[in-house]
Design a protein around this motif. Structure first.
Motif, short mmCIF file in Angstrom:
data_model
loop_
_atom_site.label_atom_id
_atom_site.label_comp_id
_atom_site.label_asym_id
_atom_site.label_seq_id
_atom_site.Cartn_x
_atom_site.Cartn_y
_atom_site.Cartn_z
N GLU A 58 -2.38 5.73 -6.92
CA GLU A 58 -3.02 6.99 -7.35
C GLU A 58 -2.19 8.20 -6.94
O GLU A 58 -2.01 9.15 -7.70
CB GLU A 58 -4.42 7.11 -6.75
CG GLU A 58 -5.43 6.24 -7.49
CD GLU A 58 -6.75 6.08 -6.72
OE1 GLU A 58 -7.54 5.23 -7.12
OE2 GLU A 58 -6.95 6.80 -5.71
N ARG A 60 -0.67 10.74 -9.47
CA ARG A 60 -1.09 12.14 -9.37
C ARG A 60 0.13 13.06 -9.36
O ARG A 60 0.20 14.05 -10.08
CB ARG A 60 -1.90 12.32 -8.08
CG ARG A 60 -2.65 13.61 -8.01
CD ARG A 60 -3.77 13.57 -6.98
NE ARG A 60 -3.33 13.25 -5.64
CZ ARG A 60 -3.74 12.17 -4.96
NH1 ARG A 60 -4.56 11.30 -5.53
NH2 ARG A 60 -3.32 11.94 -3.73
N ARG A 76 -4.08 0.65 -3.84
CA ARG A 76 -4.47 1.47 -4.98
C ARG A 76 -4.30 2.97 -4.69
O ARG A 76 -3.92 3.74 -5.55
CB ARG A 76 -5.94 1.17 -5.32
CG ARG A 76 -6.29 1.35 -6.79
CD ARG A 76 -7.63 0.69 -7.09
NE ARG A 76 -8.55 0.74 -5.96
CZ ARG A 76 -9.31 1.79 -5.63
NH1 ARG A 76 -9.26 2.87 -6.36
NH2 ARG A 76 -10.12 1.72 -4.60
N GLU A 77 -4.56 3.35 -3.43
CA GLU A 77 -4.43 4.76 -3.06
C GLU A 77 -2.99 5.24 -3.28
O GLU A 77 -2.75 6.39 -3.68
CB GLU A 77 -4.78 4.97 -1.58
CG GLU A 77 -6.24 4.74 -1.27
CD GLU A 77 -6.50 4.70 0.23
OE1 GLU A 77 -5.70 5.25 1.01
OE2 GLU A 77 -7.51 4.08 0.63
#
Ligand code: C2E
Ligand code: MG
Ligand code: MG
Length: 756
Positions: free
Chosen positions: A428, A432, A424-425
């Motif tokens: 993101e 971003r 998930r990081e």
């Protein structure tokens, strides 16, 4: 990290140390050689000098010995003359003396009777019994008496005396001959140069009998010499000295602070001793000169060598600085991206290798680029494009974690190596970056494609990892749903499949495996009849019909699509010709043309030439170019459209509204038809007010600009009705007809083949 540069630096440092080492070694070696060389040369020279003096002494003593002996031998021979005469007869004696004198080199000859009375060759008669040399002769001894006064002329002379015997061996007197004093300068055959050299002859008592005129060394009496030779030898016994010196001796002595080499040799059966005294420095002055010259030469050579080494050392130092600067600059060049000021891919690879050594953390390699960046460059120019790349670089730098790193590879392609704990990081991070780009770059709507490879094997090299991230990025680029994608092994399968396709595509085209399918277009409204069709390619391979979505994107990338387009165009020409020749008025068939053609000079001429070849009127053919072509240079696009139209073809903009084209592009764009993309339609199209408004606006604007409209992808009655209501003129979609083989189309449109 920068091991290579460190290695160069340390090698430079080592070179300097090495050079200093060599310098010290050379200087020490030269010094040691000189320390060994000079004393040994001095020793050799000194021994040479001693040998030289010794041989000079031998030769000179022999000369002196011969000189004295000859005189004595003459007198001894002359003595025999007196055996035959009556020595009491003065007249007879005088006559004999005169005869001997005439044949001799003596100044005077004298005969002394046993009474001590001497008759001389001059005629004088004197009693000389008191003279020592007379007494010695009358005592039966042969002698040489130097430096005595001559009884006949009162001058100094050397007196030679021999005893005279009669036939019966009885001593009857003594024979004397006087001669000028012995002169060294006249007899010396072999001398040693130098004022300070001198020669002596000592008698057995150590008194100097003869001395060379150059007796300036202040040696004086032999005592000085003897004392100098050996403190213990204080007696005047020169025999003792000779014995102690082993007769033919060479001895170094110091007299009044001057060093001499003294050489000794016996004369006249060792009754006398010949001594040569030469200042040591004179003895080997020539050799000393050689030593000095050699030393001087070596010193000069050493100085030259040291100077050369110093020059080389200074040069090396300068070169070292240059190289060091160069290394620094190269490092800068190699590791700093000149465009963004960030890190280069070379540094990225080194960091990647270091990161892979850290097995404790999970890493992902992310590949990121801008979609259709070429168009950005075309619109904003290179400087504008570079500015956007710099902004993206800054955004990435701010978005990544502290231990993450990134680099620009080329153009608009970036790689990021990011640590992560959870998938998930990574999502993101990608989101971003994408949202920051969208937010910060307002001049143009930019979309990114991001591929993420979660590194599952730390041994995988950076290139392989980058390839995998690139595959994921390509997948994201081709996907309509998402701008980022994760690598999975199926992508490898896709790459392999694409490779297989590329291997066979040329042959398949030659074998006619690519087929034309036609999807009819219908007029909307009351008639609802076929007004034309779109040619869509199908690949009939191994009994399977492959849809264009499976190969057109690949062909777009490898350029093969242009060949497919020409092929489709030619097939369509053939069909139109066929229908015309059958007496029909051919309904317009549109052919898709990739935007790759846009930059090919002569592209439109080729199409027109094809129509000519088949005798087909260009007005029966429509050229579809997708809206995405607007990302190419608008001016070029407009020019191409103008050319297409000038040849009489129809032009349509395909997939209008699917991308980011603005309505503004329609202005001044010579197009005939706008193909509204099916993405506007939903199943319940009538309930989607926004879509309806947009479609009706587009339709209105188009009709205002004299552009026809067709809507793609009509699947339901509801959609068809809505579009009719919104004023759209034509429709294309499964609701009316699917893309079909040519015979089906001919049957549908022209009623051909119905009779069969
Ligand atoms: P396109 O030019 O927009 O073609 C229309 C696509 O929409 C066709 O897909 C067609 O089968 C599909 N379609 C038509 N009606 C409906 C409908 O009611 N619902 C749905 N879901 N789809 C519908 P196809 O044949 O798979 O072609 C896909 C794309 O491949 C084409 O899109 C075109 O961009 C490209 N393509 C096909 N043939 C060629 C060709 O010869 N040259 C080039 N350059 N591109 C081609
Ligand atoms: Mg099309
Ligand atoms: Mg389309």
């Amino acid at each position: 990290m920068n091991k290579r540069f460190e290695a160069i630096r340390s090698s430079l440092r080592n070179t300097e140390f090495f050079f200093i080492g060599v310098l010290v070694f050379v200087i020490l070696s030269i010094s040691m050689l000189l320390m060994i060389y000079i004393p040994s040369v001095a020793r050799i020279v000194s021994e040479g000098a001693e040998a030289e003096i010794s041989s000079a002494t031998l030769a000179n003593s022999y000369t002196a010995d011969t000189y004295f002996r000859n005189k004595m031998s003459f007198l001894e021979a002359a003595a025999s003359e007196f055996r035959k005469i009556d020595t009491a007869d003065t007249e007879k004696v005088l006559e004999t003396l005169r005869s001997i004198h005439a044949n001799s080199q003596f100044r005077h000859i004298g005969f002394t009777g046993t009474d001590g009375v001497t008759v001389s060759s001059t005629g004088s008669v004197e009693n000389t019994s008191n003279r020592q040399f007379i007494q010695a002769g009358l005592a039966g001894n042969a002698t040489v008496s130097p430096h005595v006064t001559c009884d006949f002329d009162n001058t100094y002379c050397d007196m030679y005396t021999v005893p005279v015997y009669n036939d019966s061996g009885k001593l009857i007197g003594a024979l004397t001959g006087d001669d000028e004093q012995f002169e060294f300068t006249e007899i010396m055959l072999l001398g040693i140069a130098g004022d300070k050299s001198c020669y002596f002859i000592f008698d057995s008592m150590g008194d100097v009998i003869y001395c060379s005129p150059g007796n300036s060394a202040g040696i004086g009496h032999a005592d000085n010499l003897l004392a100098a030779i050996d403190d213990e030898v204080v007696s005047k016994d020169i025999g003792f000295l000779l014995n102690s010196l082993n007769r033919s001796a060479v001895k170094r002595v110091s007299i009044n602070g001057v060093e001499y080499i003294a050489s000794f040799m016996g004369v006249l059966n060792d009754e006398w001793t010949f001594a040569a005294i030469v200042p040591a420095e004179t003895g080997y002055s020539s050799f000393t000169g050689l030593v000095v010259f050699t030393g001087f030469l070596i010193a000069i050579l050493s100085l030259l060598l040291i100077a050369a080494l110093i020059v080389v050392a200074v040069r090396i130092r300068a070169v070292k600085h240059d190289v060091s600067d160069f290394v620094g600059e190269s490092e800068q060049l190699l590791y700093t991206d000149s465009l963004t000021g960030g890190e280069t891919i070379a540094l990225f690879r080194e960091k990647y290798a270091a990161a892979m050594a850290d097995t404790a953390s999970e890493h992902a390699l992310i590949s990121l680029d801008v979609d259709r960046f070429k168009a950005v460059n075309d619109v904003f120019g290179f400087e504008g494009g570079n500015k956007i790349i710099r902004v993206i670089s800054d955004i990435i730098a701010r978005s990544i974690g502290r231990d993450d790193f990134f680099a620009r590879s080329s153009g608009d392609l970036f790689y990021i190596c990011a640590e992560f704990g959870d998938k998930r990081e990574l999502c993101e991070l990608a989101e971003r970056i994408m949202s920051d780009v969208e937010y910060q770059i307002t001049e143009v709507h930019l979309s990114l494609s991001i591929g993420i490879y979660m590194i599952d094997d730390k041994h995988i090299r950076s290139r392989v990892a980058a390839d995998r991230a690139d595959m994921a990025r390509e997948t994201a680029k081709n996907s309509k749903d998402s701008s980022y994608a994760f690598f999975d092994s199926s992508m490898l399968e896709r790459i392999r499949r694409e490779k297989r396709i590329e291997d066979i595509m040329e042959d398949s085209l030659a074998l006619g495996e690519f087929r034309v399918y036609l999807q009819p277009k219908y007029s909307l409204g009351s008639q609802n009849e076929v007004v034309g069709a779109e040619a869509l390619v199908r690949w009939n391979h191994d009994g399977r019909l492959i849809p264009p979505g499976d190969f057109i994107p690949l062909f777009e990338r490898n350029g093969f699509v242009t060949k497919i387009d020409y092929y489709m165009f030619e097939e369509v020409c053939k069909l139109q010709k066929k229908y015309a020749s059958l007496g029909f008025t051919p309904k317009i068939i549109s052919v898709n043309m990739s935007r790759l053609h846009i930059h090919k000079p002569g592209f439109v001429d080729e199409l027109a030439a094809m129509c000519d070849k088949y005798g087909v009127e260009t007005k029966y053919i429509e050229i579809e170019i997708t809206e995405s072509a607007a990302f190419e240079n608008m001016e070029t696009l407009r020019e191409i459209f103008r050319q297409i139209k000038s040849k009489g073809f129809h032009v349509s903009i395909d997939d209008f509204g699917s991308g980011y084209s603005s309505l503004n592009m329609l202005k001044d764009m010579p197009v005939d038809v706008l193909k509204i993309d099916r993405s506007f339609l939903t199943e319940k199209a009538d309930e989607n007010e926004d879509a309806s408004i947009i479609i009706s606006c587009v339709v209105m604007l188009a009709s205002h600009l004299d552009i026809h409209t067709i809507c793609e992808g009509i699947e339901t009655q509801v959609q068809a009705d809505l579009l009719t209501k919104l004023g759209c003129e034509m429709a294309q979609g499964f609701f009316f007809a699917r893309p079909m083989p040519v015979p089906d189309y001919e049957k549908l449109t022209y009623g051909l083949g119905e009779g069969k």
